[in-house]
Structures are given as C-alpha cells and as structure tokens.
Design a protein around this motif. Structure first.
Motif, short mmCIF file in Angstrom:
data_model
loop_
_atom_site.label_atom_id
_atom_site.label_comp_id
_atom_site.label_asym_id
_atom_site.label_seq_id
_atom_site.Cartn_x
_atom_site.Cartn_y
_atom_site.Cartn_z
N ALA A 26 0.82 -1.21 0.00
CA ALA A 26 0.00 0.00 0.00
C ALA A 26 0.85 1.26 0.00
O ALA A 26 0.42 2.30 -0.49
CB ALA A 26 -0.94 0.00 1.21
N ASP A 212 -0.36 4.59 -5.93
CA ASP A 212 -1.42 4.91 -4.95
C ASP A 212 -2.78 4.47 -5.48
O ASP A 212 -3.62 3.95 -4.73
CB ASP A 212 -1.45 6.42 -4.67
N HIS A 213 -3.01 4.69 -6.78
CA HIS A 213 -4.29 4.32 -7.38
C HIS A 213 -4.51 2.81 -7.32
O HIS A 213 -5.61 2.33 -7.00
CB HIS A 213 -4.34 4.81 -8.82
N GLU A 216 -5.48 1.74 -3.88
CA GLU A 216 -6.89 1.98 -3.61
C GLU A 216 -7.78 0.89 -4.20
O GLU A 216 -8.78 0.49 -3.61
CB GLU A 216 -7.30 3.35 -4.18
N ARG A 217 -7.41 0.38 -5.37
CA ARG A 217 -8.20 -0.66 -6.04
C ARG A 217 -7.97 -2.05 -5.46
O ARG A 217 -8.87 -2.90 -5.51
CB ARG A 217 -7.84 -0.71 -7.54
#
Length: 375
Positions: A26, A212-213, A216-217
């Motif tokens: 993460a 980061d994206h 999030e997924r």
C-alpha cells in the motif's frame, strides 16, 4: 481449496500479515516519493555527467539485484548494455557472497549496487576493485550500513534506502513490495541524469500516483469481486501459474511476479514472453497439467482425493510493438487445451507508469496468496 472468504476478512488478513506485506504494498507510492527525496539530498539531481557510460554493471544479493537489473535493462533498451554481476560463493549468506568485475570494466563504465542489507563484505571488496579500476560507483543501501564506509573511502556515492519506521532491523525480503521501489527509484533518477532513460521528477510523481491508485483498487478493504489482485489470487490459489507477457513493460513485471510468488508465498510458477511462450509451453498445456487432462470417469467420487494441479495462464499485456499482438493466438492455445486464462492490461501512460501498475497489481496478488496460504 482456498476459502475465498478469507480474502474479504480484513481481520484475518491482518492477523496473518506478520511481515507487514500489505502495508508495504500500500505504501509503494510513498516509498517512491521518499526515495526521490533521498536521491535529491544525496546530490544525484545536481550531477552533470560527462557523457553516457559505456556499460552499466549491477551488483547486489539475489532477487534484489536481479529485479533491479531486469527493470533497468528493459527501460534503458538499446541505449546502454546493462549487466548483472552474478555472485559466487559457498552459500547465499551475506558473508559468503563474492562479486568480480569483468576484465573489460574500466573508467568509462558505471557500477550500481542495490542491496536491502549493506553488510556484505563481498560488496565492499567490489567497491575497492571498482575504485582501483576507475569505475564510478553508486549504491542504494540502508543508512549507516558497512557498505557506506567502503563507498566513502572509494569516493563513491551512497543513497540511503527508503525505509519505514515499522520495518524490522533485519533485511527485508528482496521481493517484498516496499523493497523494489526503495532500491530502484534512486537509480532511475541517476540514469535520467545520464540520459539513458526518461525518469524526470514529474514522471516519478505520476508513477507514485499510479501506485497509490492501484493500492486503492487492490487494498484489503476492497471486496474480491471488484479487486483485481484478490481476484487473481483466488484464480491462482489451486493452479500452477503460467505467466505469458507481451510488451516492453510486461516482461520484467512477469518475471518479478514469479519471483514474488516463490519468495513470499512459496508458490512455483513459469513465465515466458509472447510469441515464443506459445511454442515453449504448448507441450506443457497439452500434458498432465492441462485442465482437461483427466480421462477417467468424470462422475467418480473425488472427495478423498488430493486435487490435481492444473495450469492457469496469466496474460500480462502492455502496448505491443507496432500494434501487432499474439494475444488472440495465446487465448486460442489456452482454451484449446481447456486451460483457464486471466488477463491484466494497464491503463495508458508512460513506460514507467504501465510497468508500475503491472508490478503493483501482481505484488498485491502475491501477498494475498502468501497470506491465505499461511506462508
């Protein structure tokens, strides 16, 4: 059989994650930003190289150096040959590994060292050899490691490896999600300065944003049905992963995925690049590992039998050269042998961004495989 409910049980995943692997995955984007700051503070951004190096040599222990060399070689392309120095020795322990410079290495070459440990005496000896031969030496390693003393004596440059406060003092696994970007990013900044690849600050910021994206997924709070990493882990839980790659970024991402599954989850896997993968693995898919390989009575009771291991193809795709693609032939080959196939394709972006997305998703998948298997 994998109990898929474990993938959506955040408390169970947290309890199994004794190595903080999910947290490392993460925080990959944050690790890139920290590594860029460390590279800037070390003075890399102000370097004014006198031309390009003739060759780049990369040294370091095991999967750390293998992964960095593979990625840098792919990104540099034909601009400069990238060679990993394979260590010798009697054991894979830090004190037993030894590296040797090739006979042709000299002042026009660049030696890069990537290590999450930094206590290897063999690397300190290598730095001394490089100094006597006139090579420029840059290393990324933990701060205050013994290697930094050798670099200071040899007028080399040491960049502190970006670490997190929660990480243990012992060296992290080379395939741990946080390690790769901490070691790779400062070297991307350096090679951008030499003109061998394009990794300016704005591109590295986009890489961090893409990581980061993906976090999030693919994080543990996202349910399996909408989480590409959990979905991939569930599909591979009872299979032999066969990773087929297409495109410049996909090749090193596939090889890293295989390494991460082996080191983190204890899972064997195979990888090859299209179109040659079709010839290399066609016999494998038509043999005992194919899903349709059991000719016995379909209706017999298998409750007391161990589940047979079957191959599952994972197709990692980036933009193929010239728009030509072997993906349709890959799908046809897999399906003709009743072999299931999973596909991952990144969103549009630079080579570094698409590479980061593929690595991040497969890193999360390897971590979920490790946690649900109790590795």
């Amino acid at each position: 059989m994998l109990d898929e409910s474990l993938l959506d049980d955040q408390e169970a995943l947290a309890g199994a994650d004794r190595r903080e692997l999910l947290r490392g995955a993460a925080e990959a984007g944050a690790r890139v930003r920290t590594a860029v700051r460390h590279a800037t503070e070390a003075g890399i951004a102000e370097l004014k190289p006198d031309g390009r190096p003739r060759a780049i040599l990369i040294a370091g222990p095991g999967l750390a150096a293998i992964g960095v060399a593979d990625l840098l070689g792919s990104l540099a392309g034909a601009a400069c040959p990238v060679t990993r120095l394979t260590p010798g020795g009697v054991a894979p322990a830090a004190g037993a590994l030894l590296w040797e410079l090739p006979g042709w290495a000299g002042p026009v070459d660049l030696l890069l060292i990537a290590t999450p440990d930094g206590s290897e005496p063999g690397l300190s000896i290598l730095v001394e050899q490089a100094y006597r031969r006139g090579l420029t030496v840059v290393a990324v390693c933990p701060p205050h490691a013994p290697l930094t003393e050798a670099l200071t004596a040899a007028h080399g440059l040491a960049v502190p490896m970006a670490t997190a406060p929660y990480e243990p003092q012992a060296p992290a696994a080379a395939s741990a999600p946080g390690s790769l970007w901490a070691l790779l990013t400062p070297l991307l900044v350096l090679l951008d300065r030499t003109g061998l690849l394009s990794a300016p600050p704005d591109v590295l910021q986009k890489v961090a944003d893409r990581l980061d994206h993906v976090a999030e997924r693919c994080g543990p709070a996202i349910a399996t049905y909408s989480n590409p990493a959990k979905t991939l882990a569930a599909e591979l839980a009872e299979a032999l992963p066969v990773i087929w790659t297409e495109g410049q970024s996909a090749g090193p991402a596939g090889r890293r995925f295989v390494a991460a599954m082996a080191e983190l989850a204890g899972r064997p896997a195979l990888t090859a690049e299209l179109p040659e993968a079709l010839a290399a693995h066609s016999v494998l898919l038509s043999g005992a590992l194919a899903a349709g390989a059991d000719p016995d009575d379909f209706f017999r009771d298998r409750v007391e039998e161990a589940q047979a291991l079957h191959a599952r193809v994972v197709l990692l795709r980036d933009r193929p050269a010239g728009g030509r693609t072997a993906a349709p032939a890959a799908r046809d080959l897999a399906l003709s042998h009743d072999t299931a196939i999973s596909e991952l394709e990144p969103e549009d972006g630079s080579d570094l961004e698409t590479l980061a997305e593929l690595i991040a998703i497969t890193d999360f998948a390897a971590v979920y495989l490790a946690l649900t298997a109790g590795a």
